[in-house]
Design an enzyme around this catalytic site. Structure first.
Site, PDB file in Angstrom:
ATOM      1  N   ARG A  85      19.355 -62.580 -34.963  1.00 44.41           N
ATOM      2  CA  ARG A  85      20.184 -63.735 -34.628  1.00 44.41           C
ATOM      3  C   ARG A  85      21.349 -63.238 -33.767  1.00 44.41           C
ATOM      4  O   ARG A  85      22.191 -62.469 -34.238  1.00 44.41           O
ATOM      5  CB  ARG A  85      20.681 -64.403 -35.903  1.00 44.41           C
ATOM      6  N   HIS A 129      29.340 -69.067 -30.407  1.00 46.47           N
ATOM      7  CA  HIS A 129      29.992 -68.346 -31.496  1.00 46.47           C
ATOM      8  C   HIS A 129      31.434 -68.066 -31.077  1.00 46.47           C
ATOM      9  O   HIS A 129      31.848 -66.913 -30.938  1.00 46.47           O
ATOM     10  CB  HIS A 129      29.238 -67.056 -31.826  1.00 46.47           C
ATOM     11  N   GLU A 174      29.602 -71.901 -37.365  1.00 46.47           N
ATOM     12  CA  GLU A 174      30.839 -72.156 -38.100  1.00 46.47           C
ATOM     13  C   GLU A 174      31.851 -72.995 -37.325  1.00 46.47           C
ATOM     14  O   GLU A 174      32.968 -72.544 -37.022  1.00 46.47           O
ATOM     15  CB  GLU A 174      31.479 -70.835 -38.532  1.00 46.47           C
ATOM     16  N   ASN A 301      26.154 -69.944 -44.114  1.00 46.74           N
ATOM     17  CA  ASN A 301      26.924 -68.703 -44.156  1.00 46.74           C
ATOM     18  C   ASN A 301      27.712 -68.663 -45.451  1.00 46.74           C
ATOM     19  O   ASN A 301      28.418 -69.628 -45.783  1.00 46.74           O
ATOM     20  CB  ASN A 301      27.884 -68.615 -42.969  1.00 46.74           C
ATOM     21  N   TYR A 303      30.058 -65.896 -48.052  1.00 42.68           N
ATOM     22  CA  TYR A 303      30.649 -64.600 -48.342  1.00 42.68           C
ATOM     23  C   TYR A 303      31.339 -64.551 -49.702  1.00 42.68           C
ATOM     24  O   TYR A 303      31.291 -63.533 -50.378  1.00 42.68           O
ATOM     25  CB  TYR A 303      31.669 -64.233 -47.253  1.00 42.68           C
ATOM     26  N   GLU A 378      24.237 -65.892 -42.457  1.00 47.45           N
ATOM     27  CA  GLU A 378      25.180 -64.775 -42.579  1.00 47.45           C
ATOM     28  C   GLU A 378      25.483 -64.533 -44.046  1.00 47.45           C
ATOM     29  O   GLU A 378      25.759 -65.474 -44.795  1.00 47.45           O
ATOM     30  CB  GLU A 378      26.507 -65.052 -41.861  1.00 47.45           C
TER      31      GLU A 378
END
Length: 481
Positions: A85, A129, A174, A301, A303, A378
């Site tokens: 990606r 991005h 995002e 995504n 985290y 991600e």
């Protein structure tokens, strides 16, 4: 505190169709900032402005991927990646954000895509991005409705050039960060601190996505999949009023995108919460229908989790939302919410480690949008890596914390898959160490170490661990190399 889980008795194996890959972003790795016709982006301007990034670091050279393309493609192949990606730099294609394509820019991404296909790696392209051409920001950037239509033109240009080879098109990465950190808090480029501008940017980014999907569908010829990637906030409410704090931040962080994208409307409570900030007059007739495009994949995504509560108005307001505090707020209309510090363990970013949050997120998305396929686009962690010299003179990076992080989150993804979530793949962030936005080169997310002085690449233990996962589809034990 994350709950301790017993080790699974049986090996956890993903289905044969499950895609295991890695991800990067153009400005973070490419370098060659002023070569071959590339124009300046908002991140060039931002990073060259004193005080905006750690140590004044910029992406001028980054990981020099632009000049080391074949080396990096061979590296991906050696790690057994099934997919890669990457993002396309808009100012490398259209230096001012409009007009004819820059042939050398298209050539670079054509060579990238062909190089992936030659090595049996599936190309997954992200159109945006965060590197908006500076010329468009000079005209208002994402607060200017015209930027959404310029983005659609750009999508068509790229789609016409690569639309016979790219397997998955992701419009935006995002958009929460682009809108709220770029125009609300000022922590990201272009560094503006205006709540109304942030909400305007939210809508124009959503609109840009819809317009771009329409254009791509009209010009691609290889029956690709279409997607968008969102960074979801998994919220933990604390104290009195926890439910209200969660509702408010969920509306700003998550539903401001999922509702228009997947339901064709903005949440009524979001409009009410932000009425003192904006009247939402920037939403025009027909916009929501264009935004509400069928998606083949929804990129996820993840985290860490975020803890919120209602501020009592007297004590110091906590702001542990995981983002740099430079004076503005990424939370327009919600000054009564505070973001609470969470117990460890933490990564080098100060983000808590909670793989259960990923499982909860996937299950929640499946419950709310049961027919929507998902892909983890991600997931990864920054740690303070150290390079070791082996007895034979080779280099190694032992990063057991990262291996444990990746393994625990992949186990969480497998649990969600087993529970019925239509999860199609997992992309580790990031393939290599890179320019980490406002943190410059101080934080390392890569599974491959980059020596920024020599540009030498050294696969970390986590890369060797992920290589075995990618090759077998089975989650290796933590100490497996």
């Amino acid at each position: 505190m994350p709950k301790a889980r017993k080790e699974p008795v049986e090996p956890m194996t993903f289905p044969a169709h499950f895609v295991l890959g890695s991800a990067t972003a153009a400005y973070q790795i490419e370098g060659a900032a002023d070569e071959d016709g590339r124009g300046p982006s908002i991140w060039d301007t931002f990073s060259h402005t004193p005080g905006r990034t750690w140590n004044g670091d910029t992406g001028d050279v980054a990981a020099d991927h632009y000049h080391r393309l074949d080396e990096d493609l061979d590296l991906m192949a050696s790690l057994g990646l099934r997919a890669y990606r990457f993002s396309i730099a808009w100012p490398r294609i259209q230096p001012t954000g409009r007009g004819p394509a820059n042939p050398k820019g298209l050539d670079f991404y054509g060579r990238l895509v062909d190089g992936l296909l030659d090595r049996g790696i599936t190309p997954v392209a992200t159109l945006y991005h965060w590197d908006l051409p500076q010329a468009l920001e000079d005209e208002g950037g994402w607060t200017n409705r015209a930027t959404a239509f310029a983005f659609a033109d750009y999508a068509q240009v790229v789609g016409e050039a690569l639309g016979d080879r790219v397997a998955v098109w992701t419009t935006l990465n995002e958009p929460w960060c682009s809108a709220y950190l770029g125009y609300g808090s000022g922590a990201h480029a272009p560094g503006r601190t205006d709540g109304a501008a942030a909400l305007t940017a939210v809508h124009h980014l959503n609109l840009a996505h819809g317009l771009a999907v329409e254009r791509l569908r009209a010009v691609t010829t290889n029956d690709p999949q279409y997607s968008i990637t969102l960074n979801f906030h998994v919220l933990r409410g604390r104290g009195d009023g926890a439910e209200e704090a969660v509702r408010r931040i969920d509306a700003l962080a998550n539903r401001s995108f999922t509702d228009p994208l997947l339901r064709g409307r903005y949440p009524e409570d979001l409009i009410e919460d932000t009425a003192a900030v904006t009247d939402w007059a920037f939403v025009r007739d027909g916009d929501l229908a264009r935004i509400h495009q069928p998606l083949d994949l929804l990129g996820v995504n993840y985290y860490a989790t975020t803890a919120v509560g209602l501020w009592d108005g007297t004590t110091a307001r906590q702001q542990h939302d995981g983002h740099k505090d430079v004076g503005g707020s990424p939370w327009p209309g919600s000054p009564q919410v505070e973001f609470l510090e969470q117990p460890g363990p933490h990564t080098a970013m100060g983000w808590n480690i909670d793989p259960d949050g990923l499982e909860e997120l996937l299950l929640d998305l499946h419950r709310r949008f049961p027919d929507q396929p998902l892909v983890i686009t991600e997931n990864g962690a920054a740690f303070d890596d150290q390079v070791s010299v082996c007895p034979d003179g080779t280099l190694a990076v032992h990063d057991p914390e990262r291996v444990d992080y990746l393994r625990s989150h992949l186990l969480a993804a497998h649990r969600a898959l087993t529970a019925g979530v239509d999860l199609r793949g997992y992309f580790v962030w990031s393939l290599m160490d890179n320019f980490e936005w406002g943190y410059g080169y101080a934080k390392r997310f890569g599974i491959v170490h980059v020596d920024y002085e020599t540009q030498r690449r050294t696969p970390k233990d986590s890369a060797l661990w992920f290589r075995d996962l990618a090759r077998t589809g089975t989650i290796p034990p933590p100490n497996h190399r």
